[in-house]
Write a protein that holds these residues in place. Structure first.
Motif, PDB file in Angstrom:
ATOM      1  N   GLY A 180      20.869  23.157   0.587  1.00  0.00           N
ATOM      2  CA  GLY A 180      20.573  23.635  -0.762  1.00  0.00           C
ATOM      3  C   GLY A 180      21.758  24.324  -1.407  1.00  0.00           C
ATOM      4  O   GLY A 180      22.075  24.088  -2.573  1.00  0.00           O
ATOM      5  N   VAL A 181      22.430  25.176  -0.653  1.00  0.00           N
ATOM      6  CA  VAL A 181      23.601  25.890  -1.177  1.00  0.00           C
ATOM      7  C   VAL A 181      24.727  24.902  -1.479  1.00  0.00           C
ATOM      8  O   VAL A 181      25.348  24.959  -2.541  1.00  0.00           O
ATOM      9  N   ALA A 182      24.994  23.993  -0.546  1.00  0.00           N
ATOM     10  CA  ALA A 182      26.062  23.002  -0.762  1.00  0.00           C
ATOM     11  C   ALA A 182      25.754  22.133  -1.980  1.00  0.00           C
ATOM     12  O   ALA A 182      26.635  21.885  -2.816  1.00  0.00           O
ATOM     13  N   ASN A 183      24.518  21.678  -2.098  1.00  0.00           N
ATOM     14  CA  ASN A 183      24.147  20.840  -3.238  1.00  0.00           C
ATOM     15  C   ASN A 183      24.266  21.590  -4.553  1.00  0.00           C
ATOM     16  O   ASN A 183      24.655  21.019  -5.576  1.00  0.00           O
ATOM     17  N   SER A 184      23.933  22.868  -4.532  1.00  0.00           N
ATOM     18  CA  SER A 184      24.055  23.679  -5.746  1.00  0.00           C
ATOM     19  C   SER A 184      25.508  23.749  -6.189  1.00  0.00           C
ATOM     20  O   SER A 184      25.817  23.620  -7.375  1.00  0.00           O
ATOM     21  N   ARG A 185      26.417  23.914  -5.230  1.00  0.00           N
ATOM     22  CA  ARG A 185      27.849  23.970  -5.557  1.00  0.00           C
ATOM     23  C   ARG A 185      28.352  22.606  -6.037  1.00  0.00           C
ATOM     24  O   ARG A 185      29.130  22.525  -6.974  1.00  0.00           O
ATOM     25  N   ILE A 186      27.909  21.537  -5.388  1.00  0.00           N
ATOM     26  CA  ILE A 186      28.312  20.183  -5.805  1.00  0.00           C
ATOM     27  C   ILE A 186      27.827  19.912  -7.231  1.00  0.00           C
ATOM     28  O   ILE A 186      28.557  19.373  -8.066  1.00  0.00           O
ATOM     29  N   SER A 187      26.585  20.303  -7.517  1.00  0.00           N
ATOM     30  CA  SER A 187      26.008  19.998  -8.833  1.00  0.00           C
ATOM     31  C   SER A 187      26.727  20.716  -9.968  1.00  0.00           C
ATOM     32  O   SER A 187      26.738  20.240 -11.100  1.00  0.00           O
ATOM     33  N   GLU A 188      27.336  21.855  -9.659  1.00  0.00           N
ATOM     34  CA  GLU A 188      28.105  22.554 -10.688  1.00  0.00           C
ATOM     35  C   GLU A 188      29.303  21.724 -11.143  1.00  0.00           C
ATOM     36  O   GLU A 188      29.732  21.816 -12.287  1.00  0.00           O
ATOM     37  N   ASP A 189      29.845  20.895 -10.244  1.00  0.00           N
ATOM     38  CA  ASP A 189      31.013  20.087 -10.577  1.00  0.00           C
ATOM     39  C   ASP A 189      30.657  18.702 -11.109  1.00  0.00           C
ATOM     40  O   ASP A 189      31.352  18.188 -11.984  1.00  0.00           O
ATOM     41  N   ILE A 190      29.583  18.093 -10.570  1.00  0.00           N
ATOM     42  CA  ILE A 190      29.308  16.707 -10.963  1.00  0.00           C
ATOM     43  C   ILE A 190      27.918  16.477 -11.543  1.00  0.00           C
ATOM     44  O   ILE A 190      27.635  15.388 -12.021  1.00  0.00           O
ATOM     45  N   GLY A 191      27.035  17.461 -11.490  1.00  0.00           N
ATOM     46  CA  GLY A 191      25.683  17.299 -12.018  1.00  0.00           C
ATOM     47  C   GLY A 191      24.643  17.258 -10.902  1.00  0.00           C
ATOM     48  O   GLY A 191      24.951  16.896  -9.756  1.00  0.00           O
ATOM     49  N   THR A 192      23.419  17.626 -11.244  1.00  0.00           N
ATOM     50  CA  THR A 192      22.371  17.765 -10.238  1.00  0.00           C
ATOM     51  C   THR A 192      21.921  16.430  -9.669  1.00  0.00           C
ATOM     52  O   THR A 192      21.794  16.279  -8.453  1.00  0.00           O
ATOM     53  N   TRP A 193      21.653  15.444 -10.521  1.00  0.00           N
ATOM     54  CA  TRP A 193      21.217  14.145 -10.003  1.00  0.00           C
ATOM     55  C   TRP A 193      22.336  13.448  -9.245  1.00  0.00           C
ATOM     56  O   TRP A 193      22.091  12.742  -8.271  1.00  0.00           O
ATOM     57  N   GLN A 194      23.585  13.678  -9.667  1.00  0.00           N
ATOM     58  CA  GLN A 194      24.714  13.120  -8.928  1.00  0.00           C
ATOM     59  C   GLN A 194      24.797  13.759  -7.543  1.00  0.00           C
ATOM     60  O   GLN A 194      25.062  13.080  -6.545  1.00  0.00           O
ATOM     61  N   ALA A 195      24.558  15.063  -7.479  1.00  0.00           N
ATOM     62  CA  ALA A 195      24.560  15.750  -6.188  1.00  0.00           C
ATOM     63  C   ALA A 195      23.438  15.214  -5.301  1.00  0.00           C
ATOM     64  O   ALA A 195      23.637  15.006  -4.103  1.00  0.00           O
ATOM     65  N   ALA A 196      22.271  14.973  -5.898  1.00  0.00           N
ATOM     66  CA  ALA A 196      21.148  14.427  -5.129  1.00  0.00           C
ATOM     67  C   ALA A 196      21.493  13.037  -4.589  1.00  0.00           C
ATOM     68  O   ALA A 196      21.221  12.728  -3.420  1.00  0.00           O
ATOM     69  N   ALA A 197      22.107  12.213  -5.421  1.00  0.00           N
ATOM     70  CA  ALA A 197      22.483  10.864  -4.986  1.00  0.00           C
ATOM     71  C   ALA A 197      23.530  10.919  -3.879  1.00  0.00           C
ATOM     72  O   ALA A 197      23.434  10.196  -2.878  1.00  0.00           O
ATOM     73  N   LEU A 198      24.516  11.784  -4.045  1.00  0.00           N
ATOM     74  CA  LEU A 198      25.564  11.926  -3.030  1.00  0.00           C
ATOM     75  C   LEU A 198      24.965  12.420  -1.711  1.00  0.00           C
ATOM     76  O   LEU A 198      25.292  11.910  -0.630  1.00  0.00           O
ATOM     77  N   THR A 199      24.070  13.380  -1.788  1.00  0.00           N
ATOM     78  CA  THR A 199      23.421  13.905  -0.593  1.00  0.00           C
ATOM     79  C   THR A 199      22.595  12.833   0.103  1.00  0.00           C
ATOM     80  O   THR A 199      22.630  12.702   1.330  1.00  0.00           O
ATOM     81  N   GLN A 200      21.844  12.062  -0.675  1.00  0.00           N
ATOM     82  CA  GLN A 200      21.037  10.985  -0.100  1.00  0.00           C
ATOM     83  C   GLN A 200      21.945   9.960   0.594  1.00  0.00           C
ATOM     84  O   GLN A 200      21.620   9.466   1.667  1.00  0.00           O
ATOM     85  N   PHE A 201      23.057   9.641  -0.045  1.00  0.00           N
ATOM     86  CA  PHE A 201      23.978   8.655   0.529  1.00  0.00           C
ATOM     87  C   PHE A 201      24.595   9.157   1.828  1.00  0.00           C
ATOM     88  O   PHE A 201      24.634   8.445   2.831  1.00  0.00           O
ATOM     89  N   THR A 202      25.093  10.401   1.810  1.00  0.00           N
ATOM     90  CA  THR A 202      25.709  10.929   3.030  1.00  0.00           C
ATOM     91  C   THR A 202      24.668  11.113   4.130  1.00  0.00           C
ATOM     92  O   THR A 202      24.969  10.926   5.312  1.00  0.00           O
TER      93      THR A 202
END
Length: 141
Positions: free
Chosen positions: A18-40
């Motif tokens: 959750g913390v990592a995704n929150s930081r990722i979403s600040e740079d690329i967006g929330t749905w992009q973070a969700a997609a990246l997380t799902q992929f990894t």
């Protein structure tokens, strides 16, 4: 004992994710973070599957179609977690997530949904969930 260890491991990793995704979403967006997380997550699970090879795919035909969408729930979980962490912080988010999980599991257990054996919920279980809710209110203030 092994189950408790895995439960604590899962809880820790849910928080870290959750913390990592929150930081990722600040740079690329929330749905992009969700997609990246799902992929990894897919890539990691696939690599582990290649090494473990403990089951075959033949049983996939027996899985009810409703259960096959379970992975799609993760995108909603990730989006909701990220948004909540950004708005109310990690501690309050995880506390609220745990309460929501417990409330829904009470319904699943007491109703026998998804083929689980029905469990009778007694007063101590309701007192416990009430105490958790009170704890979240205390955390908020």
């Amino acid at each position: 004992m092994k189950g408790i260890l895995f439960a604590f491991l899962a809880g820790g990793f849910i928080t870290l994710q959750g913390v990592a995704n929150s930081r990722i979403s600040e740079d690329i967006g929330t749905w992009q973070a969700a997609a990246l997380t799902q992929f990894t997550g897919f890539a990691a699970a696939f690599l582990i599957l290649m090494f473990v090879r403990d089951k075959n795919w033949q049983g996939l035909k027996r899985v009810k179609p409703l259960y096959l969408i379970g992975g799609a729930f993760a995108s909603v979980i990730i989006f909701s977690n990220v948004t909540a962490i950004q708005q109310i912080g990690v501690t309050l988010t995880i506390s609220a997530v745990l309460i929501a999980q417990l409330c829904l599991t009470f319904l699943v257990d007491s109703s026998g949904w998804f083929g689980v054996v029905k469990q009778k919920m007694r007063l101590p279980q309701f007192i416990g969930i009430g105490m958790m809710m009170a704890g979240v209110v205390i955390l908020k203030f």
